[in-house]
Scaffold this motif. Structure first.
Motif, PDB file in Angstrom:
ATOM      1  N   LYS A  44     -52.650   4.501  15.310  1.00  0.00           N
ATOM      2  CA  LYS A  44     -51.675   3.406  15.267  1.00  0.00           C
ATOM      3  C   LYS A  44     -50.417   3.792  14.480  1.00  0.00           C
ATOM      4  CE  LYS A  44     -51.282  -1.500  14.029  1.00  0.00           C
ATOM      5  NZ  LYS A  44     -51.978  -2.669  13.454  1.00  0.00           N
ATOM      6  N   THR A  45     -50.597   4.435  13.339  1.00  0.00           N
ATOM      7  CA  THR A  45     -49.452   4.766  12.485  1.00  0.00           C
ATOM      8  C   THR A  45     -48.553   5.814  13.126  1.00  0.00           C
ATOM      9  OG1 THR A  45     -50.791   4.273  10.531  1.00  0.00           O
ATOM     10  CG2 THR A  45     -48.754   5.512  10.185  1.00  0.00           C
ATOM     11  N   ASN A  62     -48.297   6.703  16.242  1.00  0.00           N
ATOM     12  CA  ASN A  62     -47.671   6.182  17.460  1.00  0.00           C
ATOM     13  C   ASN A  62     -46.493   5.263  17.126  1.00  0.00           C
ATOM     14  OD1 ASN A  62     -49.360   7.528  19.244  1.00  0.00           O
ATOM     15  ND2 ASN A  62     -50.876   5.885  19.267  1.00  0.00           N
ATOM     16  N   LYS A  63     -46.611   4.555  16.013  1.00  0.00           N
ATOM     17  CA  LYS A  63     -45.515   3.680  15.583  1.00  0.00           C
ATOM     18  C   LYS A  63     -44.311   4.518  15.161  1.00  0.00           C
ATOM     19  CE  LYS A  63     -44.341   0.008  12.301  1.00  0.00           C
ATOM     20  NZ  LYS A  63     -44.778  -0.762  11.109  1.00  0.00           N
ATOM     21  N   ILE A  64     -44.583   5.611  14.460  1.00  0.00           N
ATOM     22  CA  ILE A  64     -43.487   6.503  14.037  1.00  0.00           C
ATOM     23  C   ILE A  64     -42.772   7.075  15.260  1.00  0.00           C
ATOM     24  CG2 ILE A  64     -42.895   8.614  12.788  1.00  0.00           C
ATOM     25  CD1 ILE A  64     -45.438   8.168  11.102  1.00  0.00           C
ATOM     26  N   ALA A 105     -42.695   5.831  18.286  1.00  0.00           N
ATOM     27  CA  ALA A 105     -41.975   4.768  18.997  1.00  0.00           C
ATOM     28  C   ALA A 105     -40.662   4.423  18.300  1.00  0.00           C
ATOM     29  CB  ALA A 105     -42.861   3.527  19.102  1.00  0.00           C
ATOM     30  N   GLU A 106     -40.661   4.429  16.965  1.00  0.00           N
ATOM     31  CA  GLU A 106     -39.462   4.053  16.207  1.00  0.00           C
ATOM     32  C   GLU A 106     -38.390   5.140  16.222  1.00  0.00           C
ATOM     33  OE1 GLU A 106     -40.459   2.979  12.241  1.00  0.00           O
ATOM     34  OE2 GLU A 106     -41.547   1.154  12.814  1.00  0.00           O
ATOM     35  N   THR A 107     -38.819   6.398  16.274  1.00  0.00           N
ATOM     36  CA  THR A 107     -37.858   7.504  16.123  1.00  0.00           C
ATOM     37  C   THR A 107     -37.621   8.305  17.397  1.00  0.00           C
ATOM     38  OG1 THR A 107     -39.610   9.028  15.409  1.00  0.00           O
ATOM     39  CG2 THR A 107     -38.490   7.740  13.690  1.00  0.00           C
ATOM     40  N   THR A 122     -42.504   3.595   2.886  1.00  0.00           N
ATOM     41  CA  THR A 122     -43.057   3.158   4.166  1.00  0.00           C
ATOM     42  C   THR A 122     -44.568   3.028   4.097  1.00  0.00           C
ATOM     43  OG1 THR A 122     -41.264   4.312   5.303  1.00  0.00           O
ATOM     44  CG2 THR A 122     -43.175   3.681   6.630  1.00  0.00           C
ATOM     45  N   GLY A 123     -45.038   1.828   4.394  1.00  0.00           N
ATOM     46  CA  GLY A 123     -46.473   1.601   4.478  1.00  0.00           C
ATOM     47  C   GLY A 123     -47.160   1.344   3.149  1.00  0.00           C
TER      48      GLY A 123
END
Length: 704
Positions: free
Chosen positions: A573-574, A576-578, A580-582, A642-643
């Protein structure tokens, strides 16, 4: 098994077992070397196939994953289409055996090698080649010239027969030699810039080692061999042959002496039309025979021209290379391109740079799980001016691609030097002899244009051979074109650098090559290769200092391996979020090395900061600029990196008494906070009051 025979090769037992398996096959047997076992079956049709002008031999190399204790991946848990390696191994079995069948034999013959047990120290491909020859020799199929095959390694200047897995890892040479009692049938080699004299000695060493396997097959033939069938060979009708030769020989001979390829083909087209008009009605059922006769005349003329008159169809000298031109950077958006032209052979190779996660995953019988450098080769019909359906790559395309890949593999920088995946695609634009070696040259140009720091440039050339019928006379020629390949006796491809050989592949159409021929081909190829390398260096002498603006860049950071799970997160999850954001690609190694790839530096820097924040160890006493994420009646939660967030208790929000949290901060505010404590459950306590005091004290010290 009621028929067993064994011998020893390189300190390991080579054994065949037959008699009670595959009872309906012409010959079925187990052949084993150590604990590697292959089931070999050979069969032939009862009669020749009608209406064909070739020998229909098919070789299948069937990999079974149970042989290494694996269950196939994917949704369908069974083996599917043949892997690339299986196709290459099948081609390697075919090449030394095909020339040894009787000329004019048109029966369908099938060889099936099923890999049923694999011990990694004993390569199944080498065993399969020996097993195919053995099974043919023991069958009733008209094949009776045993072919032995060995692998040769080179470690600390010492040649090794059939090296083990550990030896293969450190060997600077991976050589396969196939030989009969008298001559060399096939050579396949990959090497780390092996000097020519060393390669010649290695081939001779392999030839001598093959002799014990040939003797083993001869012994098996005496003990277990079936009586050979008397084949029904295709023979051209004598009357038809006499008529066609009388009508067309002089015309065809004159045409073959035309040096310009296009003019020659135009004249040959007219001659073929005249032959059809002359004999179409007279011999309506003999079109295939007439084609054979015309081919035979052309072959005889070309071979006589080369062997007895000392001239080539295009007027070149025997050691002369066709005109060469090189160009790079011809496509604006690709990462690197090379255009290599030699005569009427032209190949464009395109290099693409990717993330380490773009590696090719390998699901086979070997221990190698992936590869980060790959070469693909496309041979469309338009490259020969023909019209054919465009389909996926066939065995030839796969074989040529693998050969060019092998030629450059020792020169590719390591992952530590160049942390990228590299893919080369060679597009054959025009074909008139040795497109695979033109692909080597085009690949070198493309890699240099892409800024890949290869060890040295490489080039390749194909050598040819013309022999007399009794093989007593032979002439080796440099840089064979299509006509010389078509009517000649060998295609001897050699690639390498100024320092030595990186790959060899030899195909022959006769009963093998003499040692003298092999030596002349290898030494002649070096002279030609050095000449081609001069042309490449004149075009581009070193890798470009900067990669294409469209190529992604890799940024590297090292984290504590124990923190990898923090970057990946639950179920990915983490990470994939990075991504998606960058918009970056991220690859993480087990040692904690993190590769971030992006064509935009700002995106990469943002991703690196997030990863650094996720894995940074927070210590009491440190001050952070954090963002308020939530307020409660007892305090505010602040994300400091972050996080990771901590609690600022209402009593720690300001130097003065605070009645209500919202009087001081709101969600979204950025405030300075100091880490005061981290409890044994990892909860972070923060203080804005202490951060303010620290800031005031520093200011006072500055003013003093």
């Amino acid at each position: 098994m009621n028929n067993v025979l064994e011998t020893e090769i390189a300190g390991r037992k080579l054994k065949i077992e037959l008699g009670n398996i595959g009872m309906l096959s012409n010959c079925a047997m187990f052949i084993s070397y150590g604990e590697t076992v292959i089931l070999v079956n050979v069969n032939a049709s009862q009669s020749p196939r009608a209406g064909i002008d070739f020998f229909p031999l098919s070789v299948e190399y069937e990999e079974r994953l149970y042989s290494v204790g694996k269950i196939p991946g994917g949704f369908i848990k069974r083996e599917g289409r043949a892997s690339e390696k299986a196709i290459l191994h099948a081609r390697a079995i075919d090449r030394p055996l095909r020339p040894l069948f009787p000329k004019g034999y048109r029966n369908d013959v099938q060889i099936v090698c099923t890999i049923v047990s694999v011990e990694q120290d004993n390569a199944p491909d080498i065993l399969a080649m020996n097993g195919a020859s053995m099974a043919l020799c023991l069958s009733s199929i008209p094949f009776s010239i045993p072919v032995g095959t060995v692998a040769v390694g080179l470690i600390d200047d010492e040649f090794i027969i059939n090296p083990t897995e550990e030896q293969r890892k450190v060997s600077s040479l991976n050589l396969t030699v196939c030989a009969t009692k008298e001559r060399i049938m096939m050579i396949e080699a990959g090497g780390d810039e092996i000097p020519e004299d060393v390669m010649i000695k290695a081939i001779d060493f392999g030839f001598n080692a093959c002799q014990k396997i040939v003797e083993f097959q001869e012994e098996a033939m005496k003990k277990f061999g079936k009586e050979k069938d008397i084949p029904e060979l295709h023979v051209v009708d004598e009357e038809v042959e006499k008529d066609v030769k009388a009508f067309a020989f002089d015309m065809l001979k004159e045409a073959m002496y035309i040096t310009d390829r296009d003019k020659r083909n135009e004249v040959l087209k007219d001659i073929n039309n005249k032959i059809k008009e002359e004999f179409g009605e007279k011999y309506p059922d003999s079109s295939a025979d007439i084609g054979d006769i015309v081919y035979g005349i052309q072959k005889k003329v070309v071979r006589n021209m080369l062997l007895n008159e000392g001239r080539r169809p295009d007027g070149r000298g025997f050691k002369e290379i066709r005109k060469i031109s090189c160009d790079v950077g011809i496509l604006p958006r690709t990462h690197g391109t090379g255009l290599f032209t030699r005569g009427l052979t032209q190949v464009m190779t395109v290099a693409t740079i990717g993330a380490l996660g773009d590696v090719q995953i390998l699901d086979g019988l070997g221990t190698e799980e992936s590869k980060r450098y790959m070469h693909h080769y496309n041979f469309p019909a338009y490259s020969t001016g023909e019209v054919k359906p465009l389909r996926g790559p066939g065995r030839r395309e796969i074989g040529h691609g693998a050969l060019a890949e092998k030629a450059l593999e020792p020169l590719i920088p390591s992952e530590e030097e160049f942390p990228y995946t590299i893919r080369l695609v060679s597009e054959v634009l025009s074909s008139n002899g040795s497109t695979s070696q033109a692909s080597v040259c085009g690949s070198t140009l493309a890699l240099l244009d892409a800024g890949v720091p290869i060890k040295r440039p490489a080039a390749g050339i194909a050598m040819g051979l013309i022999t007399s019928e009794d093989l007593s006379e032979e002439e080796v020629i440099t840089d064979i074109q299509g006509l010389e390949d078509f009517f000649g006796d060998m295609d001897f491809k050699v690639a390498g650098t100024t320092e030595g050989i990186t790959s060899i592949q030899v195909d022959t159409k006769i009963h093998g090559l003499s040692k003298n021929c092999v030596e002349k081909a290898i030494t002649g190829a070096r002279v030609a290769r050095l000449s081609i390398l001069e042309k490449i260096n004149a075009c581009i002498s070193a890798p470009r200092e900067e990669m294409s603006q469209y190529a992604p860049r890799v940024y590297k950071i090292h984290i504590d391996p124990e923190k990898i799970r923090d970057v990946i997160g639950a179920g990915g999850k983490t990470i994939n979020k990075i991504i998606a954001e960058t918009g970056v690609k991220i690859d993480i190694k087990e040692d904690g090395t993190v590769f971030v790839m992006s064509s935009e530096s700002e995106s990469a820097k943002k991703a690196l900061k997030i990863i650094d924040d996720l894995t940074r160890e927070i210590k009491p006493g440190e001050i952070y600029l954090g963002k308020v994420t939530k307020t409660t009646n007892f305090g505010a939660f602040v994300e400091i990196i972050t996080g990771k967030e901590g609690l600022v208790h209402i009593s720690k929000l300001d130097v003065n008494r605070v009645n209500k949290v919202e009087d001081i901060v709101s969600v979204g505010d950025e405030i300075l906070v100091k880490v005061t404590d981290i409890d044994n459950q990892g909860r972070i306590n923060l203080s804005r009051k202490d951060a303010i005091k620290d800031s005031e004290e520093k200011q006072d010290e500055t003013e003093k």
